[in-house]
Design an enzyme around this catalytic site. Sequence first.
Site, short mmCIF file in Angstrom:
data_model
loop_
_atom_site.label_atom_id
_atom_site.label_comp_id
_atom_site.label_asym_id
_atom_site.label_seq_id
_atom_site.Cartn_x
_atom_site.Cartn_y
_atom_site.Cartn_z
N ARG A 1 51.74 -3.45 5.68
CA ARG A 1 50.81 -4.39 5.04
C ARG A 1 50.13 -5.29 6.06
O ARG A 1 49.06 -5.83 5.84
CB ARG A 1 51.54 -5.20 3.95
CG ARG A 1 50.68 -6.25 3.27
CD ARG A 1 51.15 -6.64 1.86
NE ARG A 1 52.58 -6.77 1.71
CZ ARG A 1 53.32 -7.75 2.22
NH1 ARG A 1 52.76 -8.70 2.93
NH2 ARG A 1 54.62 -7.78 2.00
N TYR B 1 25.20 -5.92 -6.99
CA TYR B 1 26.21 -5.00 -7.49
C TYR B 1 26.91 -5.60 -8.72
O TYR B 1 27.29 -6.77 -8.70
CB TYR B 1 27.22 -4.71 -6.38
CG TYR B 1 28.29 -3.75 -6.79
CD1 TYR B 1 27.98 -2.42 -7.04
CD2 TYR B 1 29.60 -4.18 -6.98
CE1 TYR B 1 28.97 -1.54 -7.45
CE2 TYR B 1 30.58 -3.29 -7.39
CZ TYR B 1 30.26 -1.97 -7.63
OH TYR B 1 31.21 -1.11 -8.05
N ASP C 1 26.16 -7.82 2.30
CA ASP C 1 26.70 -6.55 1.80
C ASP C 1 25.79 -5.45 2.36
O ASP C 1 24.65 -5.30 1.93
CB ASP C 1 26.70 -6.56 0.26
CG ASP C 1 27.31 -5.28 -0.34
OD1 ASP C 1 27.30 -4.23 0.34
OD2 ASP C 1 27.77 -5.33 -1.50
N LYS D 1 31.41 4.42 -0.11
CA LYS D 1 30.09 5.02 -0.26
C LYS D 1 29.74 5.85 0.98
O LYS D 1 30.32 6.88 1.20
CB LYS D 1 29.07 3.91 -0.58
CG LYS D 1 29.56 2.92 -1.66
CD LYS D 1 29.73 3.54 -3.03
CE LYS D 1 30.47 2.66 -4.01
NZ LYS D 1 29.91 1.33 -4.23
C1 LIG Z 1 30.35 0.14 -4.71
C2 LIG Z 1 29.81 -1.14 -4.21
C3 LIG Z 1 30.64 -2.26 -4.09
C4 LIG Z 1 32.09 -2.27 -4.54
O1 LIG Z 1 32.88 -1.43 -3.79
P1 LIG Z 1 34.17 -0.63 -4.38
O2 LIG Z 1 34.59 0.17 -3.19
O3 LIG Z 1 33.70 0.20 -5.54
O4 LIG Z 1 35.17 -1.65 -4.78
C5 LIG Z 1 30.07 -3.42 -3.57
N1 LIG Z 1 28.77 -3.47 -3.19
C6 LIG Z 1 27.96 -2.41 -3.31
C7 LIG Z 1 26.54 -2.53 -2.89
C8 LIG Z 1 28.44 -1.22 -3.82
O5 LIG Z 1 27.62 -0.17 -3.95
#
Ligand SMILES: *Cc1c(COP(=O)(O)O)cnc(C)c1O
Length: 375
Positions: free
Chosen positions: A50, A102, A174, A199
């Site tokens: 962890r 998001y 982000d 992603k």
């Molecule tokens: C998918 C996504 C998230 C969240 O991520 P997870 O891995 O699904 O928890 C945050 N910001 C954007 C732009 C995303 O596409």
Amino acid sequence: MTTHRPCTLAVHAGNHADPATGAVAPPIHLATTFRHGPAGERIAGYEYQREGDPTNDRLREALVALEGGATALTFASGMAAMTTALESLPAGSRVLFPDDCYSGLRMLFNEFLPERGLVVETVDMADLDAVRAACATPLAMLWIETPSNPLLKVCDIAALADIGHAAGALAVVDNTFATPLLQRPLALGADIVMHSTTKYFGGHSDVLGGALVFARDDGFANKVAHRLHVTGAVLAPFSAWLILRGCRSLGARMAMHCANARKLAEFLATHPAVERVNWPGLPTHPGHAVAAKQMRDFGAMLSVELRGGREAALAVAGRLRIFTNATSLGGCESLVEHRASVEGPNPRSPQNLLRVSVGLEDGDDLIADFRQALG
Ligand SMILES: *Cc1c(COP(=O)(O)O)cnc(C)c1O
């Protein structure tokens, strides 16, 4: 590695050969515990999974090199990365979020952050005067998402970081849609970059993960690391290994994703059944100039608004054959989603909008699929 170009970094960062075997592909260390000395002395730098493990450290190294940061943390998901960062702010902190973002982030700041004592506001971050006005009151964090989900709004990272800093705030970006292959927010003045590595980094729709990359290894980075290690939303070593494997082809994939998106966006923009295409690479996009200034290419997420409202959008989504109706993005396969249908009881997306994640199929096949679906 920091002097190399992004594609080289994507292939090599964190990929030193295993000293024990010379293996060119990294081992996965599944151990939850590591031998220490009689008084708890760390022998190879590790103690308990962890708190860190060698496979996650390789991924952290790759993220630091690609984003040009000082240190990075990996998380069980993008949402875990966001939550851990935001909950590391002191109670009473004011945070500004974008109006288009998001949907998980929107739920987090509407439902959960206020009960943690954070003061939450939203603003159109493409409107710098509106952001300046909102920064007149002290601010702890400015949360930036560009290009945004699902409208592909673009905002000026350098300008926003300056405005945020003048108000005493940290600027967080982000960078999930763009990836560091297309956009490097820390070089533009941001303090922290956040990723859903689920992603494009993972790239194959088979692993969940998140990351934060910090411009400085300072008090706040340490605070977030300590919170992660205690509260425990850590990334499993096998997941770290899969994301690292995805990272190796990120440069090649992003080039083809972007080329396919350009072809499809240009086709859709001329089609009579289409009311509007939201893709920052089109000169008609309101954020095109800013995107051209701060991005290497325009990404492979787009949304299309159809003539004929909700019915027309659902009919097209139902007729597409190569595009799968599914949420998420950044995998090899092209996806399409009627966002309003999946956003819950109060959808924010226009009813005639389909969000598209342009994949790695032949671009002409993707165009042909939309041509037959549009009728
Ligand atoms: C998918 C996504 C998230 C969240 O991520 P997870 O891995 O699904 O928890 C945050 N910001 C954007 C732009 C995303 O596409």
